[in-house]
Motif scaffolding. Structure first.
Motif, PDB file in Angstrom:
ATOM      1  N   ALA A 147       0.922  -1.108   0.019  1.00  0.00           N
ATOM      2  CA  ALA A 147       0.149  -0.031   0.052  1.00  0.00           C
ATOM      3  C   ALA A 147       0.904   1.353   0.000  1.00  0.00           C
ATOM      4  N   LEU A 148       1.910   1.357   0.729  1.00  0.00           N
ATOM      5  CA  LEU A 148       2.827   2.377   1.024  1.00  0.00           C
ATOM      6  C   LEU A 148       3.442   2.782  -0.234  1.00  0.00           C
ATOM      7  N   ILE A 149       3.977   1.884  -1.042  1.00  0.00           N
ATOM      8  CA  ILE A 149       4.534   2.165  -2.298  1.00  0.00           C
ATOM      9  C   ILE A 149       3.878   3.168  -3.269  1.00  0.00           C
ATOM     10  N   HIS A 150       2.643   3.320  -3.159  1.00  0.00           N
ATOM     11  CA  HIS A 150       1.764   4.077  -3.856  1.00  0.00           C
ATOM     12  C   HIS A 150       1.856   5.447  -3.398  1.00  0.00           C
ATOM     13  N   ASN A 151       2.208   5.795  -2.204  1.00  0.00           N
ATOM     14  CA  ASN A 151       2.510   6.991  -1.643  1.00  0.00           C
ATOM     15  C   ASN A 151       0.909   7.621  -1.507  1.00  0.00           C
ATOM     16  N   PRO A 152       0.053   6.872  -0.975  1.00  0.00           N
ATOM     17  CA  PRO A 152      -1.261   7.250  -1.267  1.00  0.00           C
ATOM     18  C   PRO A 152      -1.885   8.257  -0.279  1.00  0.00           C
ATOM     19  N   SER A 153      -2.670   9.199  -0.717  1.00  0.00           N
ATOM     20  CA  SER A 153      -2.912  10.241   0.318  1.00  0.00           C
ATOM     21  C   SER A 153      -4.162   9.875   1.084  1.00  0.00           C
ATOM     22  N   LEU A 154      -4.612   8.761   0.814  1.00  0.00           N
ATOM     23  CA  LEU A 154      -5.707   8.036   1.704  1.00  0.00           C
ATOM     24  C   LEU A 154      -5.437   6.649   1.782  1.00  0.00           C
ATOM     25  N   LEU A 155      -5.185   6.106   3.317  1.00  0.00           N
ATOM     26  CA  LEU A 155      -4.954   4.824   3.482  1.00  0.00           C
ATOM     27  C   LEU A 155      -6.102   4.114   3.955  1.00  0.00           C
ATOM     28  N   LEU A 156      -6.458   3.227   3.481  1.00  0.00           N
ATOM     29  CA  LEU A 156      -7.919   2.464   3.852  1.00  0.00           C
ATOM     30  C   LEU A 156      -7.269   1.264   4.396  1.00  0.00           C
ATOM     31  N   LEU A 157      -7.413   0.869   5.741  1.00  0.00           N
ATOM     32  CA  LEU A 157      -7.140  -0.298   6.454  1.00  0.00           C
ATOM     33  C   LEU A 157      -8.160  -1.100   7.061  1.00  0.00           C
ATOM     34  N   ASP A 158      -8.715  -2.330   6.403  1.00  0.00           N
ATOM     35  CA  ASP A 158      -9.737  -3.019   6.628  1.00  0.00           C
ATOM     36  C   ASP A 158      -9.448  -3.947   7.582  1.00  0.00           C
ATOM     37  N   GLU A 159      -9.420  -4.062   8.837  1.00  0.00           N
ATOM     38  CA  GLU A 159      -9.077  -5.023   9.678  1.00  0.00           C
ATOM     39  C   GLU A 159      -7.551  -5.566   9.497  1.00  0.00           C
ATOM     40  N   PRO A 160      -6.587  -4.771   9.365  1.00  0.00           N
ATOM     41  CA  PRO A 160      -5.270  -5.367   8.910  1.00  0.00           C
ATOM     42  C   PRO A 160      -4.800  -6.301   9.864  1.00  0.00           C
ATOM     43  N   LEU A 161      -4.946  -6.109  11.306  1.00  0.00           N
ATOM     44  CA  LEU A 161      -4.373  -6.554  12.324  1.00  0.00           C
ATOM     45  C   LEU A 161      -5.236  -7.733  13.082  1.00  0.00           C
ATOM     46  N   GLY A 162      -6.667  -7.978  12.301  1.00  0.00           N
ATOM     47  CA  GLY A 162      -7.540  -9.032  12.923  1.00  0.00           C
ATOM     48  C   GLY A 162      -7.172 -10.182  13.060  1.00  0.00           C
ATOM     49  N   ALA A 163      -6.304 -10.861  12.037  1.00  0.00           N
ATOM     50  CA  ALA A 163      -5.655 -11.975  12.298  1.00  0.00           C
ATOM     51  C   ALA A 163      -4.510 -12.585  12.925  1.00  0.00           C
TER      52      ALA A 163
END
Ligand code: ADP
Ligand code: ADP
Length: 216
Positions: A138-154
């Protein structure tokens, strides 16, 4: 002005309203957590923000302009990482980019602490390492908006804490506007400037979190 502005936003599937009259303004660089029971519409909201789906009614403004198609300034990260098993770490990070971007991939992999695993296969990584790759992607795109959908849930509790501090460090350094969907209220409070509770498709609470920790 706000970076993201939801105005009377509605989303229905087959006539069932999932999101109802959401109104919300998010500042540039703000870290907002969205919490709520499973099925309350959290992922649906992220998909609307990414432009993958369209609102049934209402508007999403990004920098005051209505979001009409895929939001190319945004990047999404999922609970299951979604790495391609037949590609090594480095190539997984370069997915979605045109051509080869070794230098940038190396930089983001260093930033997530994986500089020693760049030639590894995803199957050889731990759950936490896989999510580091997903974050790098995700970071490599240098996004201006980062959308994290339960990234740590598992992840297990210890790895989750490690990943929380990684996400916090990255946010402190780069200040992407970040939306984190989680059902872990403690995680939300630990990371976010503001916690939004969705209940039955509506914003039931919108709570600023005071900062007990040093931030630049
Ligand atoms: P959460 O992320 O809070 O668990 P979701 O946004 O995934 O909730 O889903 C909210 C509700 O919308 C659920 O009842 C889900 O079954 C329904 N839903 C989500 N996506 C679709 C879809 N593409 N078609 C029909 N129903 C959907
Ligand atoms: P998450 O675990 O991130 O909340 P879900 O498992 O709810 O995601 O949804 C995964 C995919 O399945 C999404 O694309 C969503 O639109 C779709 N989906 C979810 N619920 C339904 C449903 N009831 N009917 C059809 N599609 C659905």
């Amino acid at each position: 002005h706000s970076h993201i502005h939801l105005k009377n936003l509605y989303k229905s599937y087959n006539g069932t309203q999932i999101l109802k009259d959401l109104n919300l303004a998010i500042r540039k660089g703000e870290f907002v957590a969205i919490v709520g029971k499973s099925g309350c519409g959290k992922s649906t909201l992220l998909r609307l923000l990414s432009g993958l789906e369209k609102p049934t009614d209402g508007k999403i403004l990004v920098d005051e302009k209505e979001l009409m198609s895929i939001n190319r300034q945004s990047c999404m990260m999922f609970q299951d990482g979604r790495l391609l098993p037949w590609k090594r770490v480095l190539e997984n990070v370069e997915l979605g980019l045109k051509g080869i971007h070794r230098e940038e991939a190396m930089v983001v992999l260093r930033n997530v602490g994986l500089e020693n695993r760049i030639h590894e296969w995803p199957s050889k990584l731990s759950g936490g390492q896989k999510q580091r790759v997903a974050l790098a992607r995700a970071l490599i795109h240098n996004p201006s908006l980062l959308l994290l959908d339960e990234p740590l849930g598992a992840l297990d509790a210890f790895t989750r804490l490690e990943m929380q501090s990684l996400i916090e460090d990255i946010w402190i350094n780069q200040r992407f506007t970040t939306l984190l969907v989680t059902h872990d209220v403690e995680e939300a409070v630990a990371l976010a400037d503001r916690v939004i509770l969705l209940k039955e498709g509506r914003i039931a609470h919108n709570v600023p979190i005071p900062l007990p920790r040093p931030r630049q």
